[in-house]
Design a protein around this motif. Structure first.
Motif, PDB file in Angstrom:
ATOM      1  N   ASP A  27      11.634  15.821  -3.594  1.00 53.37           N
ATOM      2  CA  ASP A  27      12.398  14.900  -4.443  1.00 53.37           C
ATOM      3  C   ASP A  27      11.496  14.234  -5.477  1.00 53.37           C
ATOM      4  N   LYS A  28      10.319  13.838  -5.051  1.00 53.16           N
ATOM      5  CA  LYS A  28       9.401  13.162  -5.974  1.00 53.16           C
ATOM      6  C   LYS A  28       8.869  14.129  -7.029  1.00 53.16           C
ATOM      7  N   LEU A  29       8.563  15.364  -6.598  1.00 53.23           N
ATOM      8  CA  LEU A  29       8.018  16.338  -7.543  1.00 53.23           C
ATOM      9  C   LEU A  29       9.047  16.743  -8.598  1.00 53.23           C
ATOM     10  N   VAL A  84      -0.995  11.383  -1.649  1.00 53.89           N
ATOM     11  CA  VAL A  84      -1.302  12.809  -1.836  1.00 53.89           C
ATOM     12  C   VAL A  84      -0.792  13.289  -3.186  1.00 53.89           C
ATOM     13  N   LEU A  85       0.438  12.930  -3.512  1.00 50.22           N
ATOM     14  CA  LEU A  85       1.019  13.371  -4.784  1.00 50.22           C
ATOM     15  C   LEU A  85       0.292  12.762  -5.977  1.00 50.22           C
ATOM     16  N   ARG A  86      -0.107  11.523  -5.853  1.00 49.69           N
ATOM     17  CA  ARG A  86      -0.757  10.846  -6.977  1.00 49.69           C
ATOM     18  C   ARG A  86      -2.202  11.288  -7.171  1.00 49.69           C
ATOM     19  N   GLU A 131       0.843  -1.195   0.000  1.00 50.48           N
ATOM     20  CA  GLU A 131       0.000   0.000   0.000  1.00 50.48           C
ATOM     21  C   GLU A 131       0.879   1.246   0.000  1.00 50.48           C
ATOM     22  N   LEU A 132       0.470   2.242  -0.778  1.00 48.65           N
ATOM     23  CA  LEU A 132       1.250   3.467  -0.895  1.00 48.65           C
ATOM     24  C   LEU A 132       1.265   4.247   0.417  1.00 48.65           C
ATOM     25  N   ALA A 133       2.401   4.920   0.667  1.00 50.55           N
ATOM     26  CA  ALA A 133       2.496   5.795   1.831  1.00 50.55           C
ATOM     27  C   ALA A 133       1.624   7.024   1.597  1.00 50.55           C
TER      28      ALA A 133
END
Length: 351
Positions: free
Chosen positions: A33-35, A8-10, A1-3
């Protein structure tokens, strides 16, 4: 399961969001970092909150979350929604409430229903309601008004990123739609079934329970071995059993021909009770007597049933009516016992 950060980002941080505020430096760094690799254009909209005042308090998030769990949702016009959940579906009822409009009744109804459409779609997203959803709009006589409401609702539903399907309006005027389930709804996440009512939202009334206890008493009274009957009940049921000035329990003693002892247990489930029959001396030994003149300090929590001039207190398993205690609710007072029938006690406040 996603954190949570990834979810939120997805799912939530899309180009139509003005700002994303986060108060955790570690999670903020992860999101940056992800963005950088997925949506660098959104990086300027993400802000790290560093003030000491809690972020939820600053933006009244807690109060908004509480509102999102309320059964009643007010509309700006004065109308309101009632949102209920059953095992099979969600039900939303639209009401005009305080809104009376300035023109015709039909116009008032149409405007309320249109306003409700927008708020309903907001609540669908806010509460993450899923499955079958039935909406009971205010009855509209005009087919044209019904069409306007359905079209407006469909337009509002298009803003929902979760797949929804508007089925249409039934002959009874109920609008049906379905919404894809993508996880637990807000109610399931933040609440759990009530341990008292088992999630029903309703309890048997004290009057209903008192009738049950009376029937059990009369049944046990048919046995000659039961010289007395001991009843253990919740205080609210005891009030109904005893009645004003003990009239109900005195009548019950005459009808049954038995001595009735009432033991009150504040920790007993409101719908539970225990009725025992047996030798009088044995049952009386199980009840702590309160002698006349006995003084004790008690906290007055609520009125004594319908008699708002008196207050309710529980002393050593006895239900005590504190005379003239209705205006001292929430306070501790010293009281003196002035009456004890075994089933019913009265006390006065020591001035």
């Amino acid at each position: 399961e996603l954190a949570l950060v990834d979810k939120v980002l997805r799912d939530l941080f899309t180009p139509d969001i003005d700002r994303l505020i986060i108060d955790n430096p570690v999670e903020h760094a992860k999101m940056r970092d992800k963005l950088e690799s997925t949506a660098p254009v959104l990086m300027g909209r993400m802000h790290l909150y560093t003030d000491r005042r809690p972020l939820f308090e600053l933006h009244s998030v807690e109060s908004e979350m509480e509102k999102a769990l309320n059964r009643k949702v007010w509309l700006d016009s004065g109308g309101y929604l009632i949102i209920d959940r059953t095992e099979a579906l969600w039900v939303i009822d639209v009401n005009t409430g305080k809104f009376i409009g300035k023109t015709s009744l039909a116009d008032t109804i149409l405007r309320t229903n249109l306003e409700a459409c927008r708020e309903i779609c907001r609540q669908l997203r806010l509460r993450d309601m899923a499955g079958i959803i039935v909406i009971d709009f205010i009855d509209m006589d005009s087919a044209d008004d019904q069409r306007k409401v359905l079209e407006f609702l469909e337009d509002e539903l298009r803003r929902d990123r979760t797949r929804t399907h508007l089925v249409g309006m039934t002959e009874l005027g109920l609008v049906q739609l379905t919404r894809k389930r993508e996880g637990k709804d807000l109610d399931a996440v933040m609440r759990e079934p009530c341990p008292v009512c088992s999630g029903r939202g309703r309890l048997l009334s004290a009057q209903t329970l008192a009738f049950r206890v009376r029937r059990e008493i009369l049944r046990l009274a048919l046995d000659d071995h039961n010289e007395a009957i001991l009843v253990r009940v919740h205080p609210h049921t005891a009030i109904e059993l005893i009645g004003v000035e003990g009239e109900e329990v005195e009548t019950l003693e005459r009808d049954s021909g038995r001595t009735i002892l009432i033991q009150v247990d504040q920790h007993l489930h409101p719908e539970c009770h225990e009725v025992l029959g047996g030798p009088k001396n044995q049952l009386e030994a199980r009840v702590t007597r309160l002698s006349q003149g006995h003084q004790v300090k008690v906290r007055l929590e609520e009125p004594f049933g319908p008699n708002i001039q008196s207050a309710l207190a529980v002393v050593n398993g006895h239900l005590v009516e504190v005379l003239s205690g209705g205006d001292r609710l929430g306070k501790e007072v010293q009281v003196r016992m002035i009456r004890n029938t075994g089933a019913f006690c009265q006390a006065e406040i020591v001035r």
